[in-house]
Write an enzyme that holds these catalytic residues in place. Structure first.
Site, PDB file in Angstrom:
ATOM      1  CB  ALA A  46     -91.257 -15.200  26.820  1.00 54.92           C
ATOM      2  CG  HIS A  49     -82.409 -11.387  27.607  1.00 56.83           C
ATOM      3  ND1 HIS A  49     -81.309 -12.823  27.681  1.00 56.83           N
ATOM      4  CD2 HIS A  49     -82.915 -11.172  25.909  1.00 56.83           C
ATOM      5  CE1 HIS A  49     -82.188 -13.442  26.681  1.00 56.83           C
ATOM      6  NE2 HIS A  49     -82.433 -12.520  25.641  1.00 56.83           N
ATOM      7  CB  VAL A 172     -97.318   0.810   5.432  1.00 55.75           C
ATOM      8  CG1 VAL A 172     -96.952   1.883   4.978  1.00 55.75           C
ATOM      9  CG2 VAL A 172     -97.976   1.551   6.349  1.00 55.75           C
ATOM     10  CB  CYS A 441    -111.826 -24.822  23.733  1.00 50.63           C
ATOM     11  SG  CYS A 441    -110.489 -24.313  22.997  1.00 50.63           S
TER      12      CYS A 441
HETATM   13  C1  LIG Z   1     -85.967 -16.043  17.965  1.00 54.27           C
HETATM   14  C2  LIG Z   1     -86.172 -14.936  19.283  1.00 54.27           C
HETATM   15  C3  LIG Z   1     -85.367 -14.593  20.534  1.00 54.27           C
HETATM   16  C4  LIG Z   1     -86.192 -13.567  20.780  1.00 54.27           C
HETATM   17  N1  LIG Z   1     -86.164 -14.058  22.276  1.00 54.27           N
HETATM   18  C5  LIG Z   1     -86.145 -11.993  22.565  1.00 54.27           C
HETATM   19  C6  LIG Z   1     -85.752 -12.723  23.883  1.00 54.27           C
HETATM   20  O1  LIG Z   1     -85.813 -13.651  24.943  1.00 54.27           O
HETATM   21  N2  LIG Z   1     -85.764 -11.181  24.923  1.00 54.27           N
HETATM   22  C7  LIG Z   1     -86.280  -9.920  24.777  1.00 54.27           C
HETATM   23  O2  LIG Z   1     -85.960  -9.119  25.339  1.00 54.27           O
HETATM   24  N3  LIG Z   1     -86.119 -10.003  23.044  1.00 54.27           N
HETATM   25  C8  LIG Z   1     -86.505 -11.185  22.397  1.00 54.27           C
HETATM   26  N4  LIG Z   1     -86.351 -11.260  20.574  1.00 54.27           N
HETATM   27  C9  LIG Z   1     -86.315  -9.700  20.425  1.00 54.27           C
HETATM   28  C10 LIG Z   1     -87.587  -9.789  20.292  1.00 54.27           C
HETATM   29  O3  LIG Z   1     -89.268 -10.549  19.831  1.00 54.27           O
HETATM   30  C11 LIG Z   1     -88.029  -8.371  19.355  1.00 54.27           C
HETATM   31  O4  LIG Z   1     -87.325  -7.864  19.564  1.00 54.27           O
HETATM   32  C12 LIG Z   1     -89.633  -8.162  19.447  1.00 54.27           C
HETATM   33  O5  LIG Z   1     -89.815  -8.622  19.316  1.00 54.27           O
HETATM   34  C13 LIG Z   1     -89.793  -7.314  18.319  1.00 54.27           C
HETATM   35  O6  LIG Z   1     -90.605  -6.049  18.428  1.00 54.27           O
HETATM   36  P1  LIG Z   1     -91.316  -4.898  17.172  1.00 54.27           P
HETATM   37  O7  LIG Z   1     -92.330  -4.640  17.445  1.00 54.27           O
HETATM   38  O8  LIG Z   1     -90.194  -3.976  16.907  1.00 54.27           O
HETATM   39  O9  LIG Z   1     -91.488  -6.118  15.985  1.00 54.27           O
HETATM   40  P2  LIG Z   1     -92.544  -7.176  15.400  1.00 54.27           P
HETATM   41  O10 LIG Z   1     -93.961  -8.106  16.813  1.00 54.27           O
HETATM   42  O11 LIG Z   1     -92.517  -8.292  14.713  1.00 54.27           O
HETATM   43  O12 LIG Z   1     -93.736  -5.924  15.319  1.00 54.27           O
HETATM   44  C14 LIG Z   1     -93.395  -5.500  13.802  1.00 54.27           C
HETATM   45  C15 LIG Z   1     -95.344  -5.303  13.773  1.00 54.27           C
HETATM   46  O13 LIG Z   1     -95.228  -4.122  12.044  1.00 54.27           O
HETATM   47  C16 LIG Z   1     -95.765  -5.083  11.298  1.00 54.27           C
HETATM   48  N5  LIG Z   1     -95.542  -4.371  10.005  1.00 54.27           N
HETATM   49  C17 LIG Z   1     -94.558  -5.206   9.007  1.00 54.27           C
HETATM   50  N6  LIG Z   1     -95.173  -4.414   8.069  1.00 54.27           N
HETATM   51  C18 LIG Z   1     -95.802  -3.325   8.047  1.00 54.27           C
HETATM   52  C19 LIG Z   1     -96.281  -2.527   6.869  1.00 54.27           C
HETATM   53  N7  LIG Z   1     -96.195  -2.660   5.827  1.00 54.27           N
HETATM   54  N8  LIG Z   1     -97.601  -1.906   7.074  1.00 54.27           N
HETATM   55  C20 LIG Z   1     -97.974  -2.288   8.610  1.00 54.27           C
HETATM   56  N9  LIG Z   1     -97.998  -2.818   9.651  1.00 54.27           N
HETATM   57  C21 LIG Z   1     -96.843  -3.723   9.321  1.00 54.27           C
HETATM   58  C22 LIG Z   1     -96.402  -6.378  11.573  1.00 54.27           C
HETATM   59  O14 LIG Z   1     -97.600  -6.976  11.349  1.00 54.27           O
HETATM   60  C23 LIG Z   1     -95.345  -6.545  13.017  1.00 54.27           C
HETATM   61  O15 LIG Z   1     -96.799  -6.520  13.678  1.00 54.27           O
HETATM   62  C24 LIG Z   1     -85.789 -12.756  20.283  1.00 54.27           C
HETATM   63  C25 LIG Z   1     -86.344 -12.649  18.692  1.00 54.27           C
HETATM   64  C26 LIG Z   1     -86.582 -13.814  17.889  1.00 54.27           C
HETATM   65  C27 LIG Z   1     -86.963 -13.648  16.284  1.00 54.27           C
END
Ligand SMILES: Cc1cc2nc3c(=O)[nH]c(=O)nc-3n(C[C@H](O)[C@H](O)[C@H](O)COP(=O)(O)OP(=O)(O)OC[C@H]3O[C@@H](n4cnc5c(N)ncnc54)[C@H](O)[C@@H]3O)c2cc1C
Ligand SMILES: Cc1cc2nc3c(=O)[nH]c(=O)nc-3n(C[C@H](O)[C@H](O)[C@H](O)COP(=O)(O)OP(=O)(O)OC[C@H]3O[C@@H](n4cnc5c(N)ncnc54)[C@H](O)[C@@H]3O)c2cc1C
Lengths: 478, 171
Positions: A46, A49, A172, A441
């Site tokens: 969270a 950066h 999907v 809760c």
């Molecule tokens: C340990 C860790 C620490 C991090 N710390 C930071 C930080 O401090 N600062 C920062 O900027 N970034 C950080 N990141 C990176 C950041 O969290 C991610 O880049 C960001 O949350 C990615 O978001 P997203 O929407 O791409 O992926 P997600 O949040 O994973 O969303 C993908 C979505 O797609 C859906 N999905 C997947 N497959 C399917 C399907 N077949 N059909 C329909 N839906 C599907 C999933 O259910 C999910 O809701 C960190 C990541 C990790 C793991």
């Protein structure tokens, strides 16, 4: 026929959805879970950066500082919690001072402003609870902290209000090329769309591989965390990183926007994209590594632990763009850290690609403002009094640890893309995220959900699917 | 703002007994504040018997035992407010509480008795690793690995609260 279908309702997909909702386009979001932000977006550090970390030239480096600078306005428009608390990278050995200097130079190349190296005395004055072993640190005043799920939910509600359609519990299963675009097949139905945006997080390789011969592979990399009680939430004020040490890449200690303390993550490659278990060795590792940074690890105050999965690809960078061998299919794949920070810019990048292809009109009716669930705990007594006078439900405290009222829970349920599960209530109101972790809760929130959604208590779930909480009436079949 | 000689925060057995004792010692102006919708505290969930042997020389369940004290409170005309949660308390004994009817209440007390009971610490506080499972999945696991029970129902048919059973199992 949709103009654009976005797969995935994480912070990446939601940033894209909101940017697209500025245009006259028929857009839908397909999400396999029951709510927004149920993937990596709900489990990460969270941190917004500052941007000194990524190798210059990579997309991660290019998007970080511009993304960071968008958070002040975005958090105001969408009413989510964000604080520019600043960050420190600690150095524990004189020999590593040139590493710190290199990091500063890298930051400058990446467009990060106001970076400065502080000596021990200045550091301890700024953060009295830092370890006495610290030698110097890189200070980045632009670093920040945010509530990632609140942010994604804010983006989603705003996109929805501006016309984007949402289909939850739609996984999907396949994507096929057609003459006019793509057919997307989910467990619930089929969707025709001119363009497809792949924002499926750790599953974005699978989406890519449905349509492209340029195969991707994501190896999920686990990161584990401990959350601490608010009692120790201001043990540090800045986000405290470490330079890599003999023990490998460091872990961070940071306050959260809600006032807790967060410690983690480690990094372990695993092979199951749904495996968000925490492990003994992982939790021990993060606690012992973080102990290097601060005087005393307040282990007595741990209230929860969790795991997030990084969407690691071989490219070690974000993969954003239309696929050369699958026109109209746009990747926002491999969005690992700093993906949260970069998401506002990723939204704009993908929007630009879509606008270039479809040339839509801008909508005059676009409203950038979204109002979140009221926060009783953060109000003055006068504000509380007038709110209760209007709606007595705000006079009934349901979650004691976080002082969350029934009024807030009702607001979370009866709003755009409203909450349907216990965890959805938690992410929108903080009910259950406090010291007792919902011990008191949960059953009450369950009652409210059952009453408001007009479903049986046994149908209420923790996070959708089979995660039901109650199996029947006690002793009913004796 | 209201004023009371004595405010008791918490209407569990400790708070009720304290209020009764204070009244018997001659303090008349007493208010009990309780956040639940009825007095009795944790006793209301202690549905087993065994309470009351010392004081009432009778075998009572928790709620029955609590009722005896509630009756004393009523008989002695001690005032109380239920559904009212104290959210702030200052050094000079100014209490802020909230409920649906009065909204935000401020009460100046000459003396305050804190009888708020305690709060369970969650499983996370023990820092036990594993995966969060829902209640019903927990029972499925339990019946799978433990006692066979086709209904997937809690084998002991106990009355434990769902939340306490959200468990983490090592994978
Ligand atoms: C340990 C860790 C620490 C991090 N710390 C930071 C930080 O401090 N600062 C920062 O900027 N970034 C950080 N990141 C990176 C950041 O969290 C991610 O880049 C960001 O949350 C990615 O978001 P997203 O929407 O791409 O992926 P997600 O949040 O994973 O969303 C993908 C979505 O797609 C859906 N999905 C997947 N497959 C399917 C399907 N077949 N059909 C329909 N839906 C599907 C999933 O259910 C999910 O809701 C960190 C990541 C990790 C793991
Ligand atoms: C499962 C179980 C079995 C037990 N079995 C037995 C037994 O067999 N025999 C025995 O002697 N004891 C037993 N006990 C213990 C007994 O129930 C407790 O010792 C007793 O209830 C404690 O009384 P109390 O008044 O201190 O606290 P509580 O009963 O917890 O009362 C505190 C009250 O304060 C209220 N309160 C807290 N904060 C606020 C606030 N901010 N504003 C307003 N009100 C507030 C709470 O709602 C609560 O009603 C058992 C307990 C449990 C949980």
């Amino acid at each position: 026929m949709y103009d654009v279908s976005i797969i995935g309702a994480g912070v990446t997909g939601m940033s894209i959805a909101r940017e697209l909702s500025r245009y006259d386009l028929k857009v839908c979001v397909l999400e396999k879970e029951i709510d927004i932000a149920m993937g990596t977006t709900k489990a990460n550090s969270a941190i917004v950066h500052a941007g000194f970390d990524a190798k210059p030239g990579t997309l991660k480096a290019k998007l970080n500082a511009p993304g960071n600078s968008m958070f002040d306005q975005l958090s105001k428009d969408l009413d989510f919690h964000f604080r520019r608390n600043g960050s420190l990278v600690l150095c524990f050995d004189e020999k590593d001072l040139d590493h710190l200097e290199q990091l500063l130079q890298q930051g400058v190349k990446n467009g990060v402003s106001d970076l400065v190296i502080l000596d021990k005395a200045a550091l301890l004055e700024m953060e009295p609870n830092l370890s006495d072993d610290v030698v110097a640190a890189l200070y980045a005043p632009t670093g920040g902290i945010v509530s990632p799920y609140e942010m994604a939910i804010g983006l989603a509600e705003n996109a929805y209000e501006n016309g984007v359609e949402f289909y939850f519990e739609n996984k999907v299963l396949d994507i096929r090329k057609t003459d006019t675009g793509y057919t997307i097949i989910t467990n619930k139905g089929t969707y025709e769309s001119k363009l497809v945006v792949n924002a499926a997080g750790v599953h974005s390789d699978e989406m890519n591989n449905f349509v492209s011969s340029n195969k991707l592979e994501i190896i999920p990399r686990r990161g584990e965390y401990c959350v601490f009680d608010k009692e120790v939430g201001s043990y540090v004020d800045k986000t405290i990183f470490q330079l890599p040490t003999k023990l490998g890449k460091g872990v961070l200690v940071t306050p959260t926007v809600d006032g807790n303390l967060l410690v983690g993550p480690n990094a372990v490659d695993i092979d199951d994209k749904d495996d968000v278990t925490t492990t003994r060795s992982g939790l021990d590792e993060i606690l012992s590594k973080a102990s290097l940074s601060i005087k005393q690890m307040p282990s007595h105050a741990i209230i929860a632990s969790f795991t997030g999965l990084r969407a690691r690809t071989e490219a070690d960078d974000f993969l954003i763009g239309e696929l050369p061998d699958a026109k109209g299919f746009i990747n926002a794949a491999g969005i690992e850290s700093p993906g949260l920070t970069c998401s506002p810019v990723i939204g704009i990048m993908v929007k630009d690609i879509v606008v270039e292809i479809l040339k839509p009109q801008e909508k005059k009716s676009f409203n950038p403002i979204r109002k979140g669930v009221p926060r009783f705990a953060e109000m003055s007594d006068e504000e509380r009094q007038s709110l209760i006078a209007k709606n007595p439900a705000f006079g009934k405290i349901v979650c004691r640890c976080e002082t969350v009222t029934e009024g807030e829970i009702l607001s979370a349920i009866h709003r755009p893309l409203g909450a349907k599960t216990i965890d959805s209530i938690k992410r929108r109101t903080r009910a259950g995220s406090g010291r007792c972790q919902s011990g008191f809760c949960m059953t009450r929130v369950l009652d409210i959900l059952s009453r408001e959604l007009e479903i049986d208590r046994t149908e209420v779930t923790k996070f959708g699917g089979e995660s039901k909480l109650l199996v029947g009436k006690n002793k009913e079949d004796i | 703002m209201q004023e009371f000689d004595l405010v008791v925060i918490g209407g569990g057995p400790a708070g009720l007994a304290a209020a009764v004792a204070a009244k018997e010692q001659g303090i008349d102006d007493i208010l009990i504040l309780e956040r639940e919708n009825k007095l009795g505290g944790i006793l209301n969930q202690c549905i087993h018997n065994g309470f009351g042997l010392h004081i009432f020389k009778e075998e009572l369940t928790g709620p029955e035992y609590a009722d005896r004290f509630v009756k004393m409170i009523e008989d002695k005309k001690i005032r109380y407010k239920t559904n009212t949660m104290v959210i702030d308390l200052s050094e000079d004994k100014l209490i802020t509480a909230v409920n649906r009817v009065d909204g935000i209440l401020t009460i100046q007390a000459k003396a305050i008795i804190l009888a708020m009971g305690c709060r369970e610490r969650p499983r996370g506080a023990l820092n036990i690793p594993g995966q969060e499972l829902s209640y019903s999945r927990f029972w499925r696991y339990r019946t799978h690995y433990g006692k066979k029970n086709d209904a997937g129902r809690c084998p002991c048919k106990c009355s434990c609260r769902a939340s306490a059973l959200l468990c983490r199992l090592d994978s």
